[in-house]
Design an enzyme around this catalytic site. Structure first.
Site, PDB file in Angstrom:
ATOM      1  N   GLU A 304      44.009  31.532  42.403  1.00  0.00           N
ATOM      2  CA  GLU A 304      42.779  30.916  42.713  1.00  0.00           C
ATOM      3  C   GLU A 304      41.894  29.556  41.963  1.00  0.00           C
ATOM      4  O   GLU A 304      41.400  29.245  41.362  1.00  0.00           O
ATOM      5  CB  GLU A 304      41.985  32.076  41.744  1.00  0.00           C
ATOM      6  CG  GLU A 304      42.118  33.913  41.462  1.00  0.00           C
ATOM      7  CD  GLU A 304      41.617  34.695  40.883  1.00  0.00           C
ATOM      8  OE1 GLU A 304      41.402  35.348  41.155  1.00  0.00           O
ATOM      9  OE2 GLU A 304      41.635  34.668  39.386  1.00  0.00           O
ATOM     10  N   ASP A 383      43.711  44.557  41.438  1.00  0.00           N
ATOM     11  CA  ASP A 383      42.605  43.032  40.098  1.00  0.00           C
ATOM     12  C   ASP A 383      41.860  44.807  39.516  1.00  0.00           C
ATOM     13  O   ASP A 383      41.391  44.384  40.231  1.00  0.00           O
ATOM     14  CB  ASP A 383      41.714  42.056  41.058  1.00  0.00           C
ATOM     15  CG  ASP A 383      41.429  41.234  39.880  1.00  0.00           C
ATOM     16  OD1 ASP A 383      41.736  41.819  38.847  1.00  0.00           O
ATOM     17  OD2 ASP A 383      40.832  40.162  40.070  1.00  0.00           O
ATOM     18  N   GLU A 411      36.528  44.319  33.237  1.00  0.00           N
ATOM     19  CA  GLU A 411      35.771  43.850  34.635  1.00  0.00           C
ATOM     20  C   GLU A 411      34.893  44.405  35.329  1.00  0.00           C
ATOM     21  O   GLU A 411      33.995  43.722  35.941  1.00  0.00           O
ATOM     22  CB  GLU A 411      36.857  42.859  34.788  1.00  0.00           C
ATOM     23  CG  GLU A 411      36.177  41.308  36.210  1.00  0.00           C
ATOM     24  CD  GLU A 411      37.390  40.366  36.806  1.00  0.00           C
ATOM     25  OE1 GLU A 411      37.003  40.298  37.346  1.00  0.00           O
ATOM     26  OE2 GLU A 411      38.837  40.660  35.836  1.00  0.00           O
TER      27      GLU A 411
END
Length: 824
Positions: A304, A383, A411
């Site tokens: 990332e 993820d 998240e």
């Protein structure tokens, strides 16, 4: 919850029915140490009401002693005397070695692992023996947990040895005090670029961690600021280490791999350059001079946008080892994150697959890492989605230390505005058999547990009074992976909200149902959470995962849905598992339905094992999930008067919001799939809303109709916005029969202002509110869609219902629709 514990809490249920309930903030979490009123239990606990002998003077032993004194005083109203001699003591605390020395006739068992302990009741006394000082502290908390759970003390003999030595949390805190993916306020560790001045909350957090056996904490973001390891900043970190030390929690930090260049003055960060090795040795030696019990580093590289060894054509093993060799003389660890993937992947290539990345990057490096390197592996290959298969990397590595990374902060799972208890999901992962050389569940293959926690300054630590259950569950599973979700939920509830069996049953039930409920209304069958993955990761955004490089694709089109990850026709991901696991996932018939769309692309008309088609399952699951959250509200309401008013009201408000947001999710997902598939809901629900009146269909005064993006996150794809400086109105006349109704106003609460609203119904009711919640978007969409309900309004045919909105700054008092539903 075990039957024994359920029976124990049932004994005291009537006592709690009349106990006065004081307001609480949730700051004490599960360490409330509520006073025990039952006379029989208090008599049983007389064994812990006498003097304490502490066999040693270390900081951690002193902490154990003080915690025991505190807990007994609060729960039993007994002030315990402290003595340094075992003779005459009712409680003896010490290491195995010290207990054997002063009590030679007691057969203290061998304890093999750091932190392990042994509890034993003797005639008129209790022994808490630890393998080391940490073990004594953990045994003390275990004893206090039993008392808080109202478990009788007679015949106690409890030996506990954790299967893994490393149990850490990662906090993604930035030095400016913000927290990446934090949903509970600013950092408790940092503020304005420095370590926080007041570390009271840090000490309280260390206490919570120690109470469930967590022995390390990395305090800064994995997207690390290289300043974190400079000499001047490490001098500040000393204060954090000092706050952790009495609780046996080691301080760790995340590092930036390019630090040799960014803060070291070198022109390179090549891991094979001797100057780079010298930089890491210098920094590590300096840290240990200041913090001798420093735990080590966490490193995210080549992921990332983070710089890593690929810049020099080096491997991840090269990167990990250059740091590991600097840490080794100090017995420090480096946790190297296995979260490495190409986020600029060509979505048009059907062979590309983010799920393959972990094994593709690390599989061939097995055995190349030094002994103090631990590869930190996310539990699934994508993820932290609502459901993923187990990462195949857990089975591919045979000679590399592995730690499982679990995400406590929610998240992708409602961001602590939704209750989602994660122990059931984690248990499925930990118990999954990788079938590598015989039975090999994931829990037997890992040497460490890492939980991404992200606590903040919210009084209740994680922003939702029920979210702290995930922090507790992580610690308990890291200590004892064989515990059941039911046991953990029961333990946490009884300690957090009280041992009244009605409370334990209701709260535990909500927790245990919550993960599958969330899965039902946000994306089932292995599609992953159908959220906006480009931005907030919160509300619905079904197409956001398609046609981009991030690789969280579900490949839905007009004919079918799902990723083909098979060996024969797909990306080949399935082949990364052992042959027997791969054979299961290669077959559509053998693949469990809950992961079908993760492994296969199938027509919407494909029939599941339930007998439903995929498309009908999507409709039914999303409606069922929304109904289940509405039932959570009613289950919680039944606890009114059994839980203190402050936490009762706070959780009720969260659940009511969740119930409304589940409807936003339901309508967005079912509406989108109805559009893309062209197949209607067989039960006639999707797209048909009997009591709904669209705002754009109301009589509008100054309100302007606008399209909402993405379209599925607004009913009918449109809403109405009030221009700046105006006060606008939307009016309709009630067309139903006389009666009592609830009026639901669905609107958008953006984070760029605080619009105000008023509702007049039948010229008799004036209800006002302000849209001042902090949702993660400055636009009308699935993140900001929320509702206000005016309950039990008496209406007659023709009565006027009028909503007035006044904008504030960038927020335009945006309305989506109203519903007028019979009140029950």
């Amino acid at each position: 919850m075990s039957r024994r514990l359920a029976g124990c809490v049932a004994l005291v249920g009537m006592l709690f029915a009349t106990r006065p309930l004081e307001a609480e903030t949730g700051a004490a979490a599960w360490l409330r140490y509520e006073r025990i009123n039952d006379a029989g239990l208090r008599a049983d606990y007389d064994a812990v009401a006498g003097p304490i002998a502490v066999l040693g003077e270390s900081t951690v032993l002193t902490t154990a002693r003080d915690e025991l004194v505190r807990g007994i005083q609060l729960m039993l109203d007994r002030q315990l005397a402290v003595t340094g001699r075992a003779g005459g003591a009712r409680i003896v605390l010490g290491t195995v070695e010290s207990v054997r020395r002063v009590l030679p006739r007691v057969a203290v068992p061998e304890l093999r692992t750091s932190g392990s302990f042994w509890l034993r009741t003797m005639p008129g006394a209790i022994i808490i023996a630890g393998r080391d000082d940490r073990g004594v502290l953990y045994g003390t908390f275990a004893l206090l947990r039993r008392i808080a759970m109202h478990v009788p003390m007679n015949g106690l003999e409890d030996r506990q040895e954790p299967p893994v030595a490393v149990r850490w949390t990662n906090e993604w805190d930035n030095l400016d005090g913000s927290i990446e993916r934090g949903y509970a306020g600013p950092s408790i560790f940092f503020e304005h670029g420095d370590v926080a001045a007041d570390l009271t909350r840090v000490r309280e957090y260390a206490r919570l961690l120690a109470s469930v056996g967590i022995n390390g904490c990395a305090v800064n973001n994995v997207n690390a600021n290289p300043r974190a390891i400079t000499h001047d900043f490490v001098a500040q970190l000393v204060r954090l280490a000092d706050a952790f030390r009495p609780w046996g929690v080691a301080l760790a930090v995340s590092i930036d791999f390019s630090s040799p260049m960014k803060v070291g003055g070198l022109g390179t960060f090549d891991p094979l350059d001797p100057r780079v090795a010298g930089f890491w040795k210098d920094r590590v030696d300096d840290i240990y001079r200041l913090i001798p019990d420093f735990g080590g580093f966490v490193l995210k590289a080549d992921s990332e946008g983070r710089l890593g060894p690929s810049a020099y054509g080096r491997t991840h093993a090269d990167a990990a080892n250059v740091v590991a060799r600097a840490l080794a003389p100090h017995h420090g660890l480096i946790f190297y994150r296995g979260f490495v993937y190409d986020h600029l992947m060509d979505w048009r290539n059907p062979r590309n697959d983010r799920a393959r990345a972990a094994v593709d990057n690390f599989g061939e490096l097995d055995g190349a890492f030094d002994g103090n390197v631990v590869l930190q592996i996310k539990h699934g290959p994508i993820d932290f989605q609502v459901r993923e298969p187990v990462s195949p990397l857990f089975g591919a590595l045979r000679k590399t230390n592995q730690a499982i990374e679990l995400q406590i902060t929610q998240e992708y799972l409602g961001q602590q505005r939704h209750v989602v208890f994660l122990a059931p999901m984690w248990k499925e992962v930990l118990d999954f058999d990788m079938k590598v050389g015989g039975p090999s569940p994931v829990k037997s293959r890992v040497k460490g547990f890492i939980g991404v926690s992200n606590v903040g300054r919210a009084a209740n630590w994680l922003g939702h009074d029920l979210a702290a259950g995930n922090l507790y569950a992580f610690g308990r599973l890291a200590w004892s992976p064989d515990l059941s979700s039911h046991e953990i939920a029961g333990e946490w509830t009884a300690q957090t909200f009280g041992a009244d069996p009605r409370v334990v049953e209701a709260v535990s039930g909500i927790l245990l149902d919550s993960w599958r409920t969330y899965e039902r209304y946000t994306g089932s069958l292995g599609m992953g959470t159908l959220t906006d993955i480009i931005r907030a990761h919160y509300g619905p955004g079904i197409e956001s995962s398609e046609r981009n490089g991030w690789g969280q694709w579900h490949r839905a089109d007009g004919r079918g849905v799902g990723m083909d990850r098979t060996i024969s026709t797909g990306t080949g991901f399935v082949g990364q598992y052992s042959p027997s696991v791969a054979a299961m996932y290669e077959s559509i018939d053998a693949t469990p339905d809950e992961l079908l769309l993760f492994m296969h692309h199938v027509p919407y008309t494909h029939v599941l094992k339930s007998g439903k088609t995929v498309i009908q399952h999507i409709y039914d699951d999303h409606y069922q999930g929304a109904q289940e959250v509405a039932a959570f509200v009613e289950r919680w309401r039944a606890l009114n008067g059994l839980i203190d008013s402050e936490r009762y009201a706070a959780v009720l408000g969260k659940l009511e919001y969740q119930a409304g947001h589940a409807i936003v999710w339901r309508d967005a997902v079912t509406g989108w799939f109805r559009w893309i598939s062209g197949i209607p809901d067989a039960k006639g629900r999707a797209g048909r809303y009997e009591h709904r009146i669209e705002a754009e269909a109301m009589q509008l005064d100054r309100y302007v109709i606008e399209a909402v993006t993405p379209w599925e996150t607004a009913s009918g794809g449109q809403a109405v916005r009030c221009p700046p400086g105006a006060t606008c109105a939307a009016t309709t006349r009630f067309g139903g029969g006389p009666g009592t109704y609830d009026i639901v106003v669905q609107y958008f609460d953006e984070n760029d202002g605080a619009s105000s609203f008023s509702l007049v119904a039948g010229n008799r009711t004036n209800d006002r509110w302000v849209a001042d919640s902090d949702f993660p978007s400055d636009a009308p969409n699935g993140h900001t869609s929320t509702r206000h309900i005016l309950r039990r309004v008496t209406l007659a045919p023709g009565d006027v219902i009028r909503i007035e909105g006044t904008p504030d700054r960038g927020e335009g008092a945006v309305l989506d629709y109203i519903e007028v539903v019979p009140a029950y």
